[in-house]
Design a protein around this motif. Sequence first.
Motif, PDB file in Angstrom:
ATOM      1  N   THR A   2       1.758  23.175 -12.644  1.00 31.72           N
ATOM      2  CA  THR A   2       0.730  23.117 -11.605  1.00 31.72           C
ATOM      3  C   THR A   2       1.221  22.405 -10.358  1.00 31.72           C
ATOM      4  O   THR A   2       0.469  22.177  -9.442  1.00 31.72           O
ATOM      5  N   GLU A   5       2.244  25.924  -5.779  1.00 28.09           N
ATOM      6  CA  GLU A   5       1.180  26.769  -5.263  1.00 28.09           C
ATOM      7  C   GLU A   5       1.526  28.220  -5.580  1.00 28.09           C
ATOM      8  O   GLU A   5       2.703  28.557  -5.718  1.00 28.09           O
ATOM      9  N   ASP A  24      -6.914  23.572  -8.288  1.00 29.65           N
ATOM     10  CA  ASP A  24      -5.796  22.836  -8.891  1.00 29.65           C
ATOM     11  C   ASP A  24      -6.346  22.002 -10.041  1.00 29.65           C
ATOM     12  O   ASP A  24      -7.009  20.991  -9.828  1.00 29.65           O
TER      13      ASP A  24
END
Length: 170
Positions: free
Chosen positions: A15, A18, A50
Amino acid sequence: EGHKAQHEDDERKDTWQEPGEHYKAGAGIMPICKDTGRILLFLRKPVPGDPDSGRWATAGGMMKDDELEMNIELGSRDAALREFKEETGENDPFSRLIASYVYESEDGSFKYYNFIGLVDEEFEPKLNSEHTEYKWFSLSDLKLVPRELFHFGLKLLFANDEDTIMEYAR
């Protein structure tokens, strides 16, 4: 059953990136104060989409091309110190930087280098826009924080190098 396996895959994905971006490596530092034994963590700014935003993490980020071209030990240290300065305003407050757990993505395309940074005394970081707050945690305080409030990288750091963390935090 298939849905459960997909959820587990989602939990493990990188994570730090992007959509559409691709990084080869990153680095970060977990400061521990030698005087108090407390650990400095940062609360990431909430970002829609996110899943690791709004969670406690170390200061760190992506390595730049010139850092990747160096010897990886030097490059990852330089990147970790650069990111730490960007996120805290502190220019290398560490009396010692200890190489710790290295995360590697399942396909081997991404690595994240963790360091434990020893500081002589606690300081007040000047946060950039990536974090909303910071806290110096004692081990007993940290045990009270639900693990779902930890960035997945912080969970992995504790899971893979708790002995080193405990050696310096008390």
